[in-house]
Write a protein that holds these residues in place. Structure first.
Motif: not given
Ligand code: FAD
Length: 416
Positions: A35, A362, A53, A51, A377, A375
């Motif tokens: 990370e 995502r 969801c 939050a 969490m 998308r």
């Molecule tokens: C404004 C907003 C509001 C939202 N509201 C909600 C909500 O209320 N509830 C909900 O459940 N979801 C919500 N979402 C959606 C949710 O936050 C994301 O879709 C979710 O966090 C995606 O999870 P993930 O594990 O796929 O990716 P992420 O949480 O984006 O995690 C990806 C990780 O990969 C790491 N990474 C990327 N590239 C590299 C690299 N090259 N080397 C090392 N590390 C890297 C990043 O640093 C990051 O920590 C919201 C999103 C936004 C933008």
């Protein structure tokens, strides 16, 4: 450059990546989680999306549709005194679990440190090496050195399909017109009403602010994710639509968003009834990206499959959050039937082009409309859990058997 060897490497420590790494390791494969930030949690902790969801369906009496590692995270949060009961949003009627980002950071540290996963914060993947249609190794770096990491299987949980992009593979971006959902900067605001806040109240204040000439107000409908029974929360309305993920673009975006944060605070505190004492305390370290690149998988989940609540035999997780689309000046929700969910098929986690790359969260293989549901969490924990098992089975056997993956998921208490 140092050399490291693993069975499975997971890049990205958000909801999906943490679940993937834990699942893989528990299935007996030597696993590394990388990370680039200083905490795990991804957008939950680094973009203050406070939050969860997707843990529950939508209905009069919401039903839990994600268990397994996701549920384990909730249980650990309860040990820290967090209330993990769902809250129903008065405007959307959706059920989410509110949390404190600092608690989630510690909870994920605790769960990972009690596991056999090797994990590294402050470490960035900067390159990939593909040979004979397989990902052979990735290059990661910290402030001391670079490391070439070899593995049998890789899981791209970067949220932006960064691993897949670095492999030179084609990815999906937005809908058929290439239009993506807005990205937003979460702003910690205090002095807001203690009760749940209605979207209409915020919209009226923002519209009035526009009429009265406050600059840098664009989106009109959006939310403050309130901390339960407290007078503070996270305003997530300042928004931009990035054209790509270059440093050049994201510099411009962060600068614009900081201006918007001040403007929205001014409009809502001046024209929102009950918000007279609202102040901006801080903006999140990093823009929250709702939609960017996605992997092209063996299966691409379609928007209509989500809306009809499609079930399938090769299911590896359930998704119960409605389509939540942030485009133009607002946010639009399109729900499934009461308390329904749709099944996520295994093929949406498996790269079409390179057989030892898997994804979750995502970056999942889905049409833009379906991603607007997938998308979130809670669902990210579930797809991450499954991707970790698929990668682990692949690392052991050189292929994956869907029934075997499903059995391990059930043994690990996932709901499929
Ligand atoms: C404004 C907003 C509001 C939202 N509201 C909600 C909500 O209320 N509830 C909900 O459940 N979801 C919500 N979402 C959606 C949710 O936050 C994301 O879709 C979710 O966090 C995606 O999870 P993930 O594990 O796929 O990716 P992420 O949480 O984006 O995690 C990806 C990780 O990969 C790491 N990474 C990327 N590239 C590299 C690299 N090259 N080397 C090392 N590390 C890297 C990043 O640093 C990051 O920590 C919201 C999103 C936004 C933008």
């Amino acid at each position: 450059m140092q050399t490291l060897h693993y069975d499975v490497v997971v890049v990205g420590g958000g909801a999906a990546g943490v679940a993937a790494a834990l699942a893989s390791s528990r299935n007996g494969t030597k696993t590394l989680l990388v990370e680039r930030n200083a905490s795990f949690g991804g957008e939950a902790t680094n973009s203050w999306v406070s939050a969860f969801c997707g843990f529950y369906t939508k209905g009069e009496k919401p039903e839990q549709c994600v268990y397994g590692i996701g549920e384990e995270v909730l249980a650990k949060m309860r040990e820290y005194g967090e209330d993990t009961d769902y809250v129903i949003n008065p405007s959307t009627k959706n059920a989410s679990i509110r949390f404190h980002p600092e608690v989630v950071k510690v909870v994920l540290d605790d769960i990972l440190s009690a596991s056999d996963v090797d994990y590294r914060l402050c470490t960035t993947m900067i390159d990939t090496k593909v040979e004979d249609n397989k990902l052979v190794s990735i290059i990661i770096m910290d402030d001391e050195d670079k490391y070439e990491v070899y593995a049998d299987a890789f899981v791209d949980c970067t949220g932006d399909a960064n691993m897949i992009h670095m492999c030179g593979l084609k990815t999906m971006w937005g809908d058929e017109d290439g239009s993506i959902q807005q990205s937003s900067l979460s702003c910690l605001v205090t002095g807001v009403p203690k009760e749940e806040i209605k979207i209409d109240t915020l919209e009226a204040a923002i519209k009035k602010g526009k009429e009265e000439g406050i600059k840098d107000l664009h989106k009109e409908r959006g939310m403050i994710i309130k901390v339960r029974n407290e007078d503070y929360g996270y305003l997530t309305i300042p928004s931009v639509t990035p054209k790509d993920l270059s440093g050049e673009e994201l510099t411009k975006d962060h600068i614009a968003l900081r201006k918007q944060a001040l403007a929205y605070t001014k409009a809502i505190s001046t024209y929102g009834e009950g918000f007279e004492k609202m102040h901006l305390l801080a903006t999140a370290p990093y823009i929250g990206i709702r939609e960017s690149r996605r992997m092209i998988g063996k299966v691409i989940i379609k928007g209509e499959e989500m809306l009809e609540g499609k079930k399938c035999d090769d299911v590896i997780a359930r998704a119960g959050w409605p389509c939540e689309m942030h485009k133009g000046t607002g946010v639009k929700f399109t729900a499934m039937k009461e308390n329904d969910w749709y099944d996520i098929p295994i093929g949406a986690l498996v790269s079409k082009d390179i057989e030892n790359i898997f994804t979750a969260g995502r970056s999942i293989s889905a049409e833009s409309v379906a991603l607007a549901s997938l998308r979130v969490m809670g669902t990210g924990f579930a797809t991450g859990h499954a991707a970790g098992i698929v990668a682990s089975v692949y690392a052991k056997d050189g292929n994956y058997d869907t029934k075997a993956v499903q059995k391990i998921l059930k043994d690990q208490k996932a709901l499929i």
